[in-house]
Design an enzyme around this catalytic site. Structure first.
Site, PDB file in Angstrom:
ATOM      1  N   GLU A 260      -1.782  12.771  -3.574  1.00 14.49           N
ATOM      2  CA  GLU A 260      -0.657  12.638  -2.655  1.00 14.49           C
ATOM      3  C   GLU A 260       0.514  11.976  -3.358  1.00 14.49           C
ATOM      4  OE1 GLU A 260      -0.978   9.385   0.412  1.00 14.49           O
ATOM      5  OE2 GLU A 260      -3.115   9.693   0.028  1.00 14.49           O
TER       6      GLU A 260
ATOM      7  N   CYS B 241      -5.425  11.166   1.530  1.00 16.33           N
ATOM      8  CA  CYS B 241      -6.567  10.770   0.697  1.00 16.33           C
ATOM      9  C   CYS B 241      -7.730  11.760   0.762  1.00 16.33           C
ATOM     10  CB  CYS B 241      -7.050   9.381   1.105  1.00 16.33           C
ATOM     11  SG  CYS B 241      -5.791   8.101   0.947  1.00 16.33           S
TER      12      CYS B 241
ATOM     13  N   TYR C  53       3.301   0.541  -2.110  1.00 20.52           N
ATOM     14  CA  TYR C  53       3.851   0.149  -0.808  1.00 20.52           C
ATOM     15  C   TYR C  53       5.074  -0.750  -0.936  1.00 20.52           C
ATOM     16  CZ  TYR C  53      -0.556   1.971   0.923  1.00 20.52           C
ATOM     17  OH  TYR C  53      -1.624   2.780   1.196  1.00 20.52           O
TER      18      TYR C  53
ATOM     19  N   THR D 272      -2.797  -3.809  -1.218  1.00 17.45           N
ATOM     20  CA  THR D 272      -3.692  -2.644  -1.148  1.00 17.45           C
ATOM     21  C   THR D 272      -3.156  -1.492  -2.002  1.00 17.45           C
ATOM     22  OG1 THR D 272      -2.632  -1.784   0.865  1.00 17.45           O
ATOM     23  CG2 THR D 272      -4.497  -3.274   1.151  1.00 17.45           C
TER      24      THR D 272
ATOM     25  N   HIS E 249     -14.507   6.316   2.179  1.00 17.11           N
ATOM     26  CA  HIS E 249     -13.156   6.171   1.653  1.00 17.11           C
ATOM     27  C   HIS E 249     -12.762   4.695   1.721  1.00 17.11           C
ATOM     28  CE1 HIS E 249      -8.977   6.529   0.871  1.00 17.11           C
ATOM     29  NE2 HIS E 249      -8.605   6.280   2.118  1.00 17.11           N
TER      30      HIS E 249
ATOM     31  N   LYS F 210     -16.133  -1.966   7.809  1.00 17.59           N
ATOM     32  CA  LYS F 210     -16.022  -1.592   9.217  1.00 17.59           C
ATOM     33  C   LYS F 210     -16.640  -0.225   9.458  1.00 17.59           C
ATOM     34  CE  LYS F 210     -11.794  -4.295   9.940  1.00 17.59           C
ATOM     35  NZ  LYS F 210     -10.351  -4.244  10.278  1.00 17.59           N
TER      36      LYS F 210
ATOM     37  N   ASN G 158      -6.612   0.468  -4.413  1.00 13.76           N
ATOM     38  CA  ASN G 158      -6.522   1.721  -3.674  1.00 13.76           C
ATOM     39  C   ASN G 158      -6.081   2.850  -4.600  1.00 13.76           C
ATOM     40  OD1 ASN G 158      -6.271   3.690  -1.740  1.00 13.76           O
ATOM     41  ND2 ASN G 158      -4.675   2.668  -0.566  1.00 13.76           N
TER      42      ASN G 158
ATOM     43  N   SER H 263      -5.279  10.327   6.011  1.00 12.83           N
ATOM     44  CA  SER H 263      -4.390  10.064   7.142  1.00 12.83           C
ATOM     45  C   SER H 263      -3.569  11.300   7.491  1.00 12.83           C
ATOM     46  CB  SER H 263      -3.453   8.899   6.803  1.00 12.83           C
ATOM     47  OG  SER H 263      -4.160   7.692   6.710  1.00 12.83           O
TER      48      SER H 263
END
Length: 393
Positions: A79, A111, A143, A152, A233, A242, A275, A308
């Site tokens: 990307e 991603c 970012y 990140t 991922h 999580k 990342n 995303s």
């Protein structure tokens, strides 16, 4: 006939910033980055490394001359492409001196791009089992300085050689995938940095995991008890935690603890690189295979890919007999150990030293970058690459 990963390797630039140093410079508790995000170090890409060079550097270490002749499909998932028209895979194909009678394409969906690349390669080999396909995930996550997403970031690439009768892992014939039009993360053409709604993206990451995992179980009759390990991922380590909790809700306590222990191995490299967008899932796979000693031939590794925008997919890999003999543990650890630790001012200077967009000719030289493939300049609007004593446009 089994088709899947015959070889796999990764590359990350020779520079990094330590998260404790970054935290101190940003007047933040280091635990916020090291524990809250699950990151220890963050790779930094110099001006000499872009999507193409990192892809080449990742693939060059695993390919033999015979591989280069057998490959007839090159796929780059990214990307952070360098051109709105020409695929990065075309540059990669040339720089690696791959058989000219080959396809070369670039795939984009945040991603997720490398996963659809892998599945496309598997389908291709099913039709041409005597050939091989090269799939590369290559990205630079940016970012901006002093932003919430700064810790990140990262940079790197993973190269996968896909073949019939693979020596590392076979890709399962069944996969579950799910698509929806959402705006959790995006980067407009006019922007060098991404836009992200972090809380919403986390929610979608978990929701899509539920969608594809439930559908995968329905398609296959499998449960989490059938999985020896899980890779997810990893835009940052905590996100994967999580996801793992969501996936293992149905597992008994011993199996849940075992999957959690293996996940620690699966994110070891990611903690040191950061990342890498399309490459994050496959860097985690390499980390799992190279760090864990309990996996055995025939074990199934669950793979959750998320891009995303958004697309999610779940599939499994079956480990092959002797897969450990095909890994590059020492080379990967040496590459990480030999990186230069940047001070925060050095990192900030490298971050802001970007390829000019004024349309002029430029020459680049990055002290300390001894990678085989480098971006060395721009001439007549064309990027100039240097590969092992050869210069190419």
């Amino acid at each position: 006939m089994k088709i899947g990963i015959d070889k796999i390797g990764f590359y990350t630039p020779p520079f990094y910033v330590d998260m404790a140093d970054l935290a101190q410079a940003r007047d933040t508790d280091p635990a916020k980055y090291q524990i809250g995000l699950g990151q220890d170090q963050m790779a930094v890409a110099p001006i000499s490394q872009d999507t193409v060079t990192m892809a080449v550097n990742a693939a060059n270490q695993i390919l033999t001359d015979q591989d280069r002749q057998d490959i007839d499909f090159v796929i780059v998932g990214t990307e952070t492409g360098i051109d709105q028209s020409k695929a990065s895979a075309v540059y990669v194909h040339d720089l690696l001196n791959i058989n000219p009678y080959a396809r070369a394409i670039e795939m984009k969906e945040a991603c997720y791009g490398a996963t659809v690349g892998l599945q496309t390669a598997v389908d291709h080999i099913a039709r041409r089992p005597d050939r091989k396909a090269l799939v590369i995930a290559s990205d630079i996550a940016r970012y901006g300085l002093n932003t919430s997403g700064e810790p990140t970031q990262g940079a790197g690439a993973v190269a996968i050689l896909v073949s019939a009768n693979p020596r590392i892992a076979a890709v399962s014939p069944t996969a579950s995938y799910y698509t929806g039009d959402i705006m959790d993360f995006w980067r407009p053409n006019y922007s060098k940095t991404a836009q992200v709604d972090g809380h919403y993206s986390t929610k979608m990451y978990l929701d899509y995991l539920t969608h594809v995992w439930e559908d995968y179980k329905e398609q296959t009759g499998m449960s989490v008890a059938d999985l020896a390990a899980v890779c997810l991922h990893l835009p940052y380590g905590k996100m994967g935690e999580k996801g793992l909790r969501r996936l293992t809700k149905e597992a008994d306590k011993p199996h849940k603890q075992d999957l959690k222990a293996k996940f620690v191995d699966a994110r070891a490299y990611n903690r040191q690189v950061g990342n890498v967008y399309t490459a994050s899932l496959y860097l985690s796979l390499i980390s799992l295979l190279e760090h864990n000693q309990d996996l055995a031939p025939g074990d199934l590794v669950g793979m959750y890919s998320y891009g995303s925008g958004a697309v999610g997919e779940f599939f499994t890999l079956e480990l092959m007999a002797g897969y450990r003999d095909c890994l590059n543990v020492d080379d990967h650890q040496m590459m990480l150990d030999q990186r230069q630790r940047l001070t925060v001012p050095e990192y900030e200077a490298m971050f802001t030293d970007q390829v000019p967009e004024d349309g002029g000719d430029h020459h680049f030289h990055q002290a300390g970058d001894h990678s085989p493939c480098q971006l060395v300049g721009i001439k007549d609007h064309m990027r100039c690459y240097q590969m092992a004593n050869q210069s190419r446009h």
